[in-house]
Design a protein around this motif. Structure first.
Motif, mmCIF file in Angstrom:
data_model
loop_
_atom_site.group_PDB
_atom_site.id
_atom_site.type_symbol
_atom_site.label_atom_id
_atom_site.label_comp_id
_atom_site.label_asym_id
_atom_site.label_seq_id
_atom_site.Cartn_x
_atom_site.Cartn_y
_atom_site.Cartn_z
ATOM 1 N N UNK A 80 -111.990 0.038 30.829
ATOM 2 C CA UNK A 80 -113.226 0.095 30.041
ATOM 3 C C UNK A 80 -113.188 1.168 28.963
ATOM 4 N N UNK A 81 -112.397 2.206 29.185
ATOM 5 C CA UNK A 81 -112.367 3.341 28.257
ATOM 6 C C UNK A 81 -111.188 3.158 27.293
ATOM 7 N N UNK A 82 -111.488 3.012 26.026
ATOM 8 C CA UNK A 82 -110.438 2.706 25.040
ATOM 9 C C UNK A 82 -109.336 3.770 25.049
ATOM 10 N N UNK A 83 -109.729 5.036 25.079
ATOM 11 C CA UNK A 83 -108.715 6.101 25.043
ATOM 12 C C UNK A 83 -107.793 6.031 26.258
ATOM 13 N N UNK A 128 -111.318 -4.579 27.885
ATOM 14 C CA UNK A 128 -112.332 -3.677 28.448
ATOM 15 C C UNK A 128 -112.823 -4.188 29.809
ATOM 16 N N UNK A 135 -110.434 6.679 40.629
ATOM 17 C CA UNK A 135 -110.432 8.128 40.787
ATOM 18 C C UNK A 135 -110.827 8.520 42.212
ATOM 19 N N UNK A 153 -115.035 12.894 33.612
ATOM 20 C CA UNK A 153 -115.069 11.986 34.757
ATOM 21 C C UNK A 153 -114.152 12.349 35.912
ATOM 22 N N UNK A 199 -114.933 13.821 26.750
ATOM 23 C CA UNK A 199 -114.550 12.408 26.867
ATOM 24 C C UNK A 199 -115.223 11.857 28.118
ATOM 25 N N UNK A 200 -115.917 10.748 27.974
ATOM 26 C CA UNK A 200 -116.611 10.180 29.138
ATOM 27 C C UNK A 200 -116.633 8.665 29.075
ATOM 28 N N UNK A 201 -116.757 8.031 30.245
ATOM 29 C CA UNK A 201 -116.913 6.579 30.230
ATOM 30 C C UNK A 201 -118.398 6.203 30.200
ATOM 31 N N UNK A 203 -116.929 5.474 25.975
ATOM 32 C CA UNK A 203 -115.823 4.574 26.325
ATOM 33 C C UNK A 203 -115.222 3.808 25.152
ATOM 34 N N UNK A 204 -116.005 3.629 24.084
ATOM 35 C CA UNK A 204 -115.476 2.863 22.948
ATOM 36 C C UNK A 204 -114.738 3.748 21.938
ATOM 37 N N UNK A 205 -114.763 5.037 22.151
ATOM 38 C CA UNK A 205 -114.104 5.953 21.202
ATOM 39 C C UNK A 205 -112.604 5.682 21.177
ATOM 40 N N UNK A 206 -112.028 5.727 19.985
ATOM 41 C CA UNK A 206 -110.592 5.459 19.871
ATOM 42 C C UNK A 206 -109.847 6.719 19.420
ATOM 43 N N UNK A 207 -108.574 6.518 19.191
ATOM 44 C CA UNK A 207 -107.709 7.641 18.819
ATOM 45 C C UNK A 207 -108.240 8.367 17.578
#
Lengths: 211, 123
Positions: A13-16, A38, A85, B62, B86-88, B109-113
């Protein structure tokens, strides 16, 4: 026996974190990441025909059975590796009962992850050794007795409502399911717990602390 | 005689993480953003922050067992570094609280590089 590289689909779900996982697999020529998503999508999973599905359950809906069910139905030949986790033997049991071949806690190192996935792709299972102990202990304590953790998340939900005294019709209304589906769930619960009456089911639920 | 140039201060990031699998990727992005890195696990003690003297703290909100908002508040009390979380979580209320407690940026969660690159203030 597979030929060539292991085809991997990542569900994260988390892009990074998806990019982080892709980068780990990209460093090993035994793997080919087909795509990352996702959430599990039946159509794309079926088209990808992966050898391995790596799914991070932490960002997915809480219904483990439904989430893993989409993966196993869409890609029946894909081996499902769950990332989580949670160092929880209960969660691990739930995943393994619902089709996962691996339960991997996310604080392992990248080389350990790659080794675990290769183990699974070779037809074996992998569970984090820190939670495997808890599972073995519970199995040995429950030897010969039915284990409530064998139930899927939905079955556990139905069991909880049975214990609250609801009839199938009321359960179907509460969970927005057809009465026939509820009947099927009840049959599976009875079979897994080796019981034949709703009162026995309620006792199991109370003992397991789910009501 | 020409005086030697004073060596430029190398910007440094402290990665506080609970998911070891994510660290190599984060290091890579930070390096591209011109940041050296120090990595720590799950929480940053006052001693770690004092020794590392980071310009940026990259905080994975997280990790299991952690109280992320408490972690943000504690980190802010101990450092004036830029705190990137950074979080989901997609909860805007949670994000607002995190910012109020001292985070400078919250990456959902949608954040990218590229978002991460921007948030750490790439040079």
């Amino acid at each position: 026996m597979r030929d060539g590289r292991l085809r991997v689909v990542i569900i994260e779900a988390q892009v990074l974190f998806a990019k982080a996982l892709s980068a780990i697999f990209a460093d090993d020529s035994d793997f080919e990441v087909i795509s990352d998503h996702r959430a599990p999508e039946a159509v794309t999973l079926a088209a990808a025909r992966p050898h391995v599905i790596v799914i991070d359950l932490d960002g997915q809906p809480t219904d483990v059975a439904a989430t893993l069910g989409i993966c196993s139905q869409a890609a029946p030949d894909g081996r499902i590796c769950v990332l989580s986790m949670h160092l929880s033997s209960e969660m691990m049991q739930r995943c393994l009962s619902n089709g996962a071949e691996a339960y991997i806690v996310k604080d392992i190192s990248p080389p350990e992850l790659l080794r675990a996935i290769k183990t699974v792709a070779d037809g074996q299972s992998y569970v984090d050794p820190r939670v495997a102990g808890g599972l073995l202990r519970r199995r040995s304590l429950n030897a010969g007795k039915p284990d409530i953790m064998e139930l899927s998340a939905r079955e556990a939900e139905v069991l909880k409502l049975i214990a609250e005294g609801l009839a199938n019709k009321q359960i179907s209304a509460r969970l927005h399911l057809s009465e026939k589906t509820v009947k099927n769930h009840v049959s599976r619960i009875f079979s897994k717990l080796n019981i034949s009456a709703r009162t026995q089911a309620a006792v199991h639920a109370i003992r397991a602390g789910i009501v | 005689m020409q005086r030697p140039h004073k060596r430029a201060h190398a910007r440094k990031a402290l990665i506080v993480h609970g998911q070891r699998l994510m660290v190599p990727f984060l290091k890579d992005v930070l390096a591209c953003a011109g940041l050296g890195e120090v990595v720590t696990y799950r929480c940053a003690s006052a001693g770690t922050l004092r020794r590392a003297r980071p310009d940026v703290v990259l905080l994975d909100a997280d990790p299991r067992g952690a109280q992320p908002l408490g972690l943000i508040r504690e980190t802010r009390l101990q450092t004036s570094a830029r705190i990137v979380v950074i979080t989901r979580s997609e909860d805007r209320a949670w994000e607002a609280v995190a910012l109020a407690l001292g985070a400078d940026a919250v990456l959902g969660p949608k954040a990218n590089r590229q978002d991460l690159f921007t948030a750490v203030g790439a040079t």
